[in-house]
Design an enzyme around this catalytic site. Structure first.
Site, PDB file in Angstrom:
ATOM      1  N   ASP A 104       0.814  -1.217   0.000  1.00  0.00           N
ATOM      2  CA  ASP A 104       0.000   0.000   0.000  1.00  0.00           C
ATOM      3  C   ASP A 104       0.848   1.269   0.000  1.00  0.00           C
ATOM      4  O   ASP A 104       2.039   1.260   0.316  1.00  0.00           O
ATOM      5  CB  ASP A 104      -1.015  -0.023   1.154  1.00  0.00           C
ATOM      6  CG  ASP A 104      -0.389   0.153   2.519  1.00  0.00           C
ATOM      7  OD1 ASP A 104       0.219   1.203   2.763  1.00  0.00           O
ATOM      8  OD2 ASP A 104      -0.517  -0.771   3.345  1.00  0.00           O
ATOM      9  N   LYS A 105       0.209   2.359  -0.379  1.00  0.00           N
ATOM     10  CA  LYS A 105       0.888   3.628  -0.606  1.00  0.00           C
ATOM     11  C   LYS A 105       1.701   4.090   0.596  1.00  0.00           C
ATOM     12  O   LYS A 105       2.780   4.664   0.455  1.00  0.00           O
ATOM     13  CB  LYS A 105      -0.147   4.690  -0.972  1.00  0.00           C
ATOM     14  CG  LYS A 105       0.425   6.065  -1.293  1.00  0.00           C
ATOM     15  CD  LYS A 105      -0.683   7.028  -1.667  1.00  0.00           C
ATOM     16  CE  LYS A 105      -0.137   8.419  -1.963  1.00  0.00           C
ATOM     17  NZ  LYS A 105      -1.218   9.373  -2.308  1.00  0.00           N
TER      18      LYS A 105
END
Length: 252
Positions: A104-105
């Site tokens: 994830d970011k």
């Protein structure tokens, strides 16, 4: 290629164009042609056939690419051009590649990218139970109760996570090995236990380790790593997943 040909989704996967699932989606959208006719689910590619995706000829013979990348925070694991800092544009590899799974970011660390759609399925399908290892820091001291709850299974996303290996490293840091990949799984698990993740770094995917790879850089997976990976996925399903139990020791 045998006289019966090869299913179009497998053909595209082996050509490094996309995964079989993505190929099925493109087929449903009418974006794939075999010769001069629009291909449909189940069509097969025969010797001498030409295949086009979005009007572009598919070159089936491609050198396999498998790279390890140390993703910085803020980079999005997608090939979509409208998603800002996407991973493919950031790396700017000379040929088409795509990430194996996601990170994830807000997380950093190891992610693999390839042009081989077949290994994507074998590595990422949850039922194959392949390991991914992370180092996590949290907002308050780690207790024995927290370790026990995290390792035994936590209720998130209308399910209970699989038992996993958790090892306390320091007051605020622990290592965890997962064999599944639910959406933001570690963050949700920690939240369910009353903790907040401060940093999350993936350090290993199966036999491939992040090591001292500098953040924002990539390297080719070595031939030795590739051979070991092939052994690990040799009996992995890329279609119907058959759960199996695995055992491993925590790597320090």
């Amino acid at each position: 290629m045998d006289q019966q040909g090869i299913r179009i989704n497998k053909y595209l996967s082996e050509a490094g164009i996309c995964s079989r699932r993505e190929a099925d989606r493109l087929l449903e959208e009418g974006k794939i042609c075999i010769g001069d006719h629009i291909a449909t689910l189940g069509d097969r590619v025969l010797e001498g056939d030409t295949v086009y995706v979005d009007g572009k000829l598919v070159e089936h013979e491609q050198k396999r690419v498998l790279i390890a990348f140390n993703k910085p925070r803020g980079i999005i694991c997608t090939t979509a051009k409208d998603q800002g800092k996407n991973i493919v544009d950031f790396i700017n590899y000379p040929t088409r590649i795509y990430p194996i799974g996601r990170l994830d970011k807000d997380s950093n660390g190891l992610i693999l990218l390839t042009n081989d759609g077949d290994i994507v399925n074998k590595m990422m399908r949850s039922g194959n139970r392949h390991e991914k290892e992370y180092v996590v820091t949290v907002n308050r001291p780690i207790t024995d109760a927290f370790v026990k709850k995290m390792s035994g299974g936590v209720k998130i996303l209308d399910t209970v996570t699989r038992p996993c290996q958790v090892m306390k490293v320091s007051d605020y840091e622990f290592r965890i090995i997962l064999t599944q990949g639910l959406n933001r799984q570690i963050r949700r698990m920690c939240e369910a236990c009353g903790y907040q993740v401060r940093t999350l770094k993936r350090v290993r995917i199966m036999n491939i380790e992040l090591g001292n790879l500098k953040e924002g850089t990539w390297r080719d997976v070595t031939e030795q790593e590739w051979k070991e990976l092939q052994k690990l996925i040799a009996h992995s399903s890329n279609t119907t997943v058959k759960p199996r139990e695995t055992q491993s020791k925590m790597r320090k």
